[in-house]
Write a protein that holds these residues in place. Structure first.
Motif, PDB file in Angstrom:
ATOM      1  N   LYS A 168       0.780  -1.295  -0.035  1.00 30.54           N
ATOM      2  CA  LYS A 168      -0.008   0.063  -0.012  1.00 30.54           C
ATOM      3  C   LYS A 168       0.873   1.267  -0.098  1.00 30.54           C
ATOM      4  O   LYS A 168       2.004   1.277   0.868  1.00 30.54           O
ATOM      5  N   HIS A 169       0.689   2.105  -0.735  1.00 28.53           N
ATOM      6  CA  HIS A 169       1.341   3.424  -0.986  1.00 28.53           C
ATOM      7  C   HIS A 169       0.798   4.376   0.339  1.00 28.53           C
ATOM      8  O   HIS A 169      -0.372   4.357   0.718  1.00 28.53           O
ATOM      9  N   ILE A 170       1.993   4.915   0.961  1.00 27.02           N
ATOM     10  CA  ILE A 170       1.571   5.712   2.190  1.00 27.02           C
ATOM     11  C   ILE A 170       2.254   7.189   1.934  1.00 27.02           C
ATOM     12  O   ILE A 170       3.233   7.118   1.125  1.00 27.02           O
ATOM     13  N   SER A 171       1.975   8.032   2.970  1.00 24.56           N
ATOM     14  CA  SER A 171       2.625   9.153   2.897  1.00 24.56           C
ATOM     15  C   SER A 171       3.787   8.971   3.783  1.00 24.56           C
ATOM     16  O   SER A 171       3.943   8.110   4.773  1.00 24.56           O
ATOM     17  N   PRO A 172       4.918   9.936   3.654  1.00 22.44           N
ATOM     18  CA  PRO A 172       6.172   9.797   4.678  1.00 22.44           C
ATOM     19  C   PRO A 172       5.558  10.014   6.100  1.00 22.44           C
ATOM     20  O   PRO A 172       6.278   9.354   6.989  1.00 22.44           O
ATOM     21  N   GLU A 173       4.627  10.875   6.415  1.00 20.46           N
ATOM     22  CA  GLU A 173       4.103  10.745   7.696  1.00 20.46           C
ATOM     23  C   GLU A 173       3.430   9.726   8.418  1.00 20.46           C
ATOM     24  O   GLU A 173       3.357   9.685   9.687  1.00 20.46           O
ATOM     25  N   VAL A 304      11.336   0.278   4.152  1.00 17.05           N
ATOM     26  CA  VAL A 304      12.610   1.283   4.279  1.00 17.05           C
ATOM     27  C   VAL A 304      12.411   2.412   3.313  1.00 17.05           C
ATOM     28  O   VAL A 304      11.817   2.332   2.151  1.00 17.05           O
ATOM     29  N   ASN A 305      12.753   3.462   4.158  1.00 19.12           N
ATOM     30  CA  ASN A 305      13.140   4.595   3.116  1.00 19.12           C
ATOM     31  C   ASN A 305      14.520   4.626   2.820  1.00 19.12           C
ATOM     32  O   ASN A 305      15.586   3.804   3.167  1.00 19.12           O
ATOM     33  N   PRO A 306      14.979   5.519   1.890  1.00 23.67           N
ATOM     34  CA  PRO A 306      16.314   5.784   1.423  1.00 23.67           C
ATOM     35  C   PRO A 306      17.120   5.813   2.567  1.00 23.67           C
ATOM     36  O   PRO A 306      18.305   5.018   2.569  1.00 23.67           O
ATOM     37  N   GLU A 307      17.071   6.439   3.468  1.00 23.21           N
ATOM     38  CA  GLU A 307      18.141   6.756   4.768  1.00 23.21           C
ATOM     39  C   GLU A 307      17.895   5.112   5.322  1.00 23.21           C
ATOM     40  O   GLU A 307      19.347   4.909   5.872  1.00 23.21           O
ATOM     41  N   VAL A 308      16.941   4.857   5.648  1.00 26.47           N
ATOM     42  CA  VAL A 308      17.219   3.471   6.453  1.00 26.47           C
ATOM     43  C   VAL A 308      17.675   2.067   5.690  1.00 26.47           C
ATOM     44  O   VAL A 308      18.347   1.477   5.997  1.00 26.47           O
ATOM     45  N   LEU A 309      17.288   2.391   4.204  1.00 25.89           N
ATOM     46  CA  LEU A 309      17.823   1.346   3.480  1.00 25.89           C
ATOM     47  C   LEU A 309      19.505   1.357   3.422  1.00 25.89           C
ATOM     48  O   LEU A 309      19.878   0.271   3.772  1.00 25.89           O
ATOM     49  N   LEU A 310      19.945   2.502   3.339  1.00 29.25           N
ATOM     50  CA  LEU A 310      21.418   2.581   3.447  1.00 29.25           C
ATOM     51  C   LEU A 310      21.940   2.027   4.755  1.00 29.25           C
ATOM     52  O   LEU A 310      22.876   1.333   4.685  1.00 29.25           O
ATOM     53  N   LYS A 311      21.325   2.299   5.843  1.00 28.19           N
ATOM     54  CA  LYS A 311      21.775   2.027   7.176  1.00 28.19           C
ATOM     55  C   LYS A 311      21.765   0.306   7.365  1.00 28.19           C
ATOM     56  O   LYS A 311      22.705  -0.424   7.890  1.00 28.19           O
ATOM     57  N   GLN A 312      20.719  -0.183   6.769  1.00 27.83           N
ATOM     58  CA  GLN A 312      20.396  -1.563   6.825  1.00 27.83           C
ATOM     59  C   GLN A 312      21.426  -2.405   6.022  1.00 27.83           C
ATOM     60  O   GLN A 312      21.906  -3.665   6.389  1.00 27.83           O
ATOM     61  N   LEU A 313      21.570  -1.814   4.918  1.00 28.60           N
ATOM     62  CA  LEU A 313      22.573  -2.489   4.001  1.00 28.60           C
ATOM     63  C   LEU A 313      24.182  -2.515   4.388  1.00 28.60           C
ATOM     64  O   LEU A 313      24.557  -3.604   4.584  1.00 28.60           O
ATOM     65  N   ASN A 323      23.567  -0.802  -5.842  1.00 31.16           N
ATOM     66  CA  ASN A 323      23.728  -0.417  -7.221  1.00 31.16           C
ATOM     67  C   ASN A 323      22.819  -1.321  -8.235  1.00 31.16           C
ATOM     68  O   ASN A 323      22.682  -1.222  -9.324  1.00 31.16           O
ATOM     69  N   PHE A 324      21.935  -2.203  -7.571  1.00 31.67           N
ATOM     70  CA  PHE A 324      20.782  -2.781  -8.584  1.00 31.67           C
ATOM     71  C   PHE A 324      19.989  -1.753  -8.779  1.00 31.67           C
ATOM     72  O   PHE A 324      19.661  -0.654  -8.152  1.00 31.67           O
ATOM     73  N   VAL A 325      19.141  -2.295  -9.700  1.00 32.89           N
ATOM     74  CA  VAL A 325      18.152  -1.361 -10.541  1.00 32.89           C
ATOM     75  C   VAL A 325      17.089  -0.887  -9.514  1.00 32.89           C
ATOM     76  O   VAL A 325      16.739   0.430  -9.166  1.00 32.89           O
ATOM     77  N   TRP A 326      16.604  -1.921  -8.472  1.00 38.08           N
ATOM     78  CA  TRP A 326      15.343  -1.599  -7.798  1.00 38.08           C
ATOM     79  C   TRP A 326      15.922  -0.681  -6.629  1.00 38.08           C
ATOM     80  O   TRP A 326      15.248   0.277  -6.431  1.00 38.08           O
ATOM     81  N   HIS A 327      17.023  -0.757  -6.140  1.00 42.48           N
ATOM     82  CA  HIS A 327      17.713  -0.041  -5.192  1.00 42.48           C
ATOM     83  C   HIS A 327      17.984   1.300  -5.496  1.00 42.48           C
ATOM     84  O   HIS A 327      17.674   2.465  -4.727  1.00 42.48           O
ATOM     85  N   LYS A 328      18.407   1.517  -6.767  1.00 42.45           N
ATOM     86  CA  LYS A 328      18.900   2.790  -7.201  1.00 42.45           C
ATOM     87  C   LYS A 328      17.279   3.494  -7.273  1.00 42.45           C
ATOM     88  O   LYS A 328      17.322   4.749  -6.996  1.00 42.45           O
ATOM     89  N   MET A 329      16.179   2.759  -7.799  1.00 42.27           N
ATOM     90  CA  MET A 329      14.943   3.534  -7.800  1.00 42.27           C
ATOM     91  C   MET A 329      14.527   4.052  -6.471  1.00 42.27           C
ATOM     92  O   MET A 329      13.533   5.114  -6.314  1.00 42.27           O
ATOM     93  N   LEU A 330      14.682   3.088  -5.513  1.00 42.55           N
ATOM     94  CA  LEU A 330      14.380   3.730  -4.276  1.00 42.55           C
ATOM     95  C   LEU A 330      15.037   4.928  -3.421  1.00 42.55           C
ATOM     96  O   LEU A 330      14.507   5.876  -3.166  1.00 42.55           O
ATOM     97  N   LEU A 331      16.415   4.816  -3.964  1.00 37.68           N
ATOM     98  CA  LEU A 331      17.244   5.644  -3.327  1.00 37.68           C
ATOM     99  C   LEU A 331      17.105   7.198  -3.956  1.00 37.68           C
ATOM    100  O   LEU A 331      17.050   8.068  -3.427  1.00 37.68           O
TER     101      LEU A 331
END
Length: 396
Positions: A168-173, A304-313, A323-331
């Motif tokens: 489900k699409h949600i807002s950042p809030e 994950v949002n971009p900040e959390v993604l980088l930390k968890q990686l 560097n994967f396609v999906w991850h680039k689209m998120l970041l």
């Protein structure tokens, strides 16, 4: 909300993989019959609700159709189609605990192109929301079918995975624990209403309570420090019958898993909550009255949002995934903020139809020695799951 990670969580990928491998394998591999249902279900202690195979198939369809319709209504979801395989290079496959092998093949005319049967669609669904242009407050659900070659094969686990994958699409809030709980309540109502309908139609005694109870892995570790994760789940579920267990993934200060493993690139398991715990995800568990133990029906979470993604990686020592396609689209902000999860179809049917073995409600493959024991106890598995190596054998 702040996203933090304690220094002790900075472990090597080697240690992280060892811990996850330990958690992923719950089957007692020292027991050649370790995949059988609990002893109280054997030797005449269990009687199947359905003995007519066609009536069982009708009930399975009713369970799945009713649950899907309730999910679409309660969570505001639209049904979409789903892929059976994805490319390895895209990064769209889920990595689960990072150690499982995907079922892989190469197209005949394109050697070197690696296609994988996904473990789940956690990443694909988030991309699909972007692809279909789904607005905030609305989501999608799909009928996912996958293979997990390294899963335990026992009375609740199969190599074949079928689940309602939703996103489900949600807002950042909305990236907070209150929104998580609100969504869990909607999911649980869909399950509760489905059980009511199934029980009324087939004369089964309802079991689920009207409301789901919330608990956290942090509180349960504090209250039961010497219990295993499964024991903590049993304690909660036996008491409350239906529990959403918040905070799955990440490590304790001693370097051990807080409860269970989660991949670094879909659920958010490091964001600190107002209660002092970590993680905006969880598992929906019920007490199974047939098996007399906790029983997972769904896992879900705010993604994950971009900040959390980088930390968890970084925590999992797999920064190269960015560097994967999906991850680039998120970041780069292409993919929306989301919440999502999967609800096991066969697992839910096993619970709703009071089956003691998942093979009773799913075409799969199981330990032939265990299948023989089950048949002697009058527990017949569905389709070729009841046979050994000869698929031409006739069903009794």
């Amino acid at each position: 909300m702040a996203t933090t990670a304690k220094p002790q969580q900075q472990v090597t990928h080697f240690l992280f993989s060892i811990v996850l491998a330990t958690m992923a394998c719950t089957l007692n591999r020292d027991d050649p019959l370790g995949g059988l249902p609990p002893k109280h279900c054997l030797d005449g202690g269990y009687k199947p609700v359905f003995t007519d195979k066609l009536l069982l198939e009708e009930a399975l369809l009713f369970c799945k159709t009713t649950l899907e319709n309730n999910l679409k209504e309660n969570v505001n979801l639209v049904r979409v189609s789903a892929p059976l395989f994805v490319t390895r290079a895209s990064g769209f496959n889920d990595n689960l605990n990072g150690i499982e092998r995907p079922a892989t093949f190469e197209p005949r005319d394109f050697p070197g192109t690696h296609l994988e049967v996904p473990f789940s669609l956690a990443k694909w669904k988030r991309w699909a929301l972007h692809y279909y242009g789904v607005e905030a407050g609305k989501g999608i659900v799909t009928d996912f079918r996958g293979l997990r070659c390294d899963d335990d094969v026992d009375f609740t686990h199969s190599l074949y995975v079928d689940q309602f994958d939703w996103e489900k699409h949600i807002s950042p809030e909305d990236r907070n624990v209150e929104y998580l709980k609100s969504t869990v309540k909607s999911i649980y109502k869909a399950l509760y209403d489905t059980e009511q309908a199934v029980c009324e139609k087939y004369g089964i005694e309802p079991f689920l309570p009207e409301e789901v109870t919330f608990a956290t892995s942090d509180d349960m570790i504090r209250d039961h420090p010497h219990a295993t994760p499964k024991q903590r789940e049993n304690i909660l579920c036996e008491k409350h019958k239906a529990v959403f267990f918040i905070g799955i993934g990440g490590l304790k200060e001693d370097g051990q898993l807080r409860h269970d493993g989660r991949a670094p690139d879909y659920d958010d398991w490091i964001t600190e909550r107002p209660d002092g715990g970590f993680g905006l995800n969880g598992d929906l568990l019920v007490w199974n009255p047939v098996l007399k133990q906790s029983f997972e029906l769904s896992s879900m979470g705010i993604r994950v949002n971009p900040e959390v993604l980088l930390k968890q990686l970084d925590l999992c020592n797999v920064p190269e995934r960015k560097n994967f396609v999906w991850h680039k689209m998120l970041l780069d902000g292409t993919l929306p903020q989301t919440i999502g999860g999967g609800i096991g179809q066969s697992r839910t049917c096993q619970f709703l139809l009071r089956a003691c073995h998942i093979g009773e409600v799913q075409h799969g493959w199981y330990n032939p020695a265990e299948v023989d024991i089950l048949k002697k106890d009058g527990i017949n598995l569905l389709g070729l799951g009841e046979f050994d190596a000869d698929p031409s054998a006739k069903s009794s």
